[in-house]
Design a protein around this motif. Structure first.
Motif, PDB file in Angstrom:
ATOM      1  N   ALA A  80       1.048  -1.369   0.174  1.00 11.38           N
ATOM      2  CA  ALA A  80      -0.231   0.347   0.138  1.00 11.38           C
ATOM      3  C   ALA A  80       0.754   1.297   0.159  1.00 11.38           C
ATOM      4  O   ALA A  80       0.421   1.873  -0.855  1.00 11.38           O
ATOM      5  CB  ALA A  80      -1.101  -0.096   1.376  1.00 11.38           C
ATOM      6  N   ALA A  81       1.689   1.012   0.828  1.00 15.37           N
ATOM      7  CA  ALA A  81       2.773   2.458   0.731  1.00 15.37           C
ATOM      8  C   ALA A  81       3.666   2.753  -0.560  1.00 15.37           C
ATOM      9  O   ALA A  81       3.559   3.605  -0.941  1.00 15.37           O
ATOM     10  CB  ALA A  81       3.470   2.844   1.803  1.00 15.37           C
ATOM     11  N   LEU A  82       3.706   2.133  -1.457  1.00  9.31           N
ATOM     12  CA  LEU A  82       4.705   1.631  -2.583  1.00  9.31           C
ATOM     13  C   LEU A  82       3.599   1.833  -3.478  1.00  9.31           C
ATOM     14  O   LEU A  82       4.594   2.770  -4.735  1.00  9.31           O
ATOM     15  CB  LEU A  82       5.221   0.104  -2.859  1.00  9.31           C
ATOM     16  N   ASN A  83       2.501   2.377  -3.069  1.00  7.37           N
ATOM     17  CA  ASN A  83       1.328   2.818  -3.862  1.00  7.37           C
ATOM     18  C   ASN A  83       0.725   4.063  -3.511  1.00  7.37           C
ATOM     19  O   ASN A  83       0.186   4.314  -3.650  1.00  7.37           O
ATOM     20  CB  ASN A  83      -0.056   1.920  -3.712  1.00  7.37           C
ATOM     21  N   ASP A  84       1.302   4.474  -2.790  1.00  8.79           N
ATOM     22  CA  ASP A  84       1.151   6.008  -2.172  1.00  8.79           C
ATOM     23  C   ASP A  84       2.040   7.355  -2.842  1.00  8.79           C
ATOM     24  O   ASP A  84       3.185   7.013  -2.157  1.00  8.79           O
ATOM     25  CB  ASP A  84       1.112   5.864  -0.285  1.00  8.79           C
TER      26      ASP A  84
END
Length: 150
Positions: free
Chosen positions: A18-22
């Motif tokens: 999720a963080a890599l897509n934020d």
């Protein structure tokens, strides 16, 4: 030029993915990032200022994500232009492996550069790329671990 490395992040795989897509998290972590715009789930636009040896340039570029293997793996490809300083294009394959409540993030990246940057020599380019990648992932792990992003 090729770069390979891995880092253990103290967070579950779904949190890391999720963080890599934020875009907000990525903007904090990308060295020299001035702007990061998410146009869709698979397209990003970035403006980054980098200094490589004596050459400092503002790069504008686009990144395309292929999330077919998500959340365990994904790939990205992109290209950027730094005007007179040169241009770059490349891609990376990223793999996330759960290790208990931690995640092992591995990446294998390839890049091609041209223009003034290419004239600086492959050793300088390679060492700068390694430093920038290490700085990104260290910062990324720190943001996730300190802010306990969920």
């Amino acid at each position: 030029m090729e770069l390979k490395d891995e880092i253990l992040i103290k967070a579950p795989t779904d949190v890391v993915y999720a963080a890599l897509n934020d875009p907000e998290i990525l903007k904090q972590c990308i060295p020299g990032c001035e702007e990061l715009i998410k146009h869709s789930d698979s397209e990003l636009e970035a403006k980054v200022v980098l200094k490589v040896g004596p050459v400092k340039a503002r790069f504008g570029g686009n990144v395309t994500l292929d999330t077919a293997g998500a959340p365990d793996a994904f790939s990205l490809s992109g290209q950027g232009n730094g005007g007179a300083a040169g241009h770059a294009k490349g891609g990376a394959d990223v793999t996330l492996t759960a290790q208990g409540d931690e995640t092992l993030l591995s990446y294998d990246a390839k890049a091609e550069i041209g223009g003034k940057l290419a004239q600086l020599g492959s050793r300088l380019i390679q060492s700068t790329a390694k430093k920038l990648a290490a700085k990104f992932f260290k910062s990324f792990a720190k943001v996730i671990e300190e802010e306990k992003i969920a």
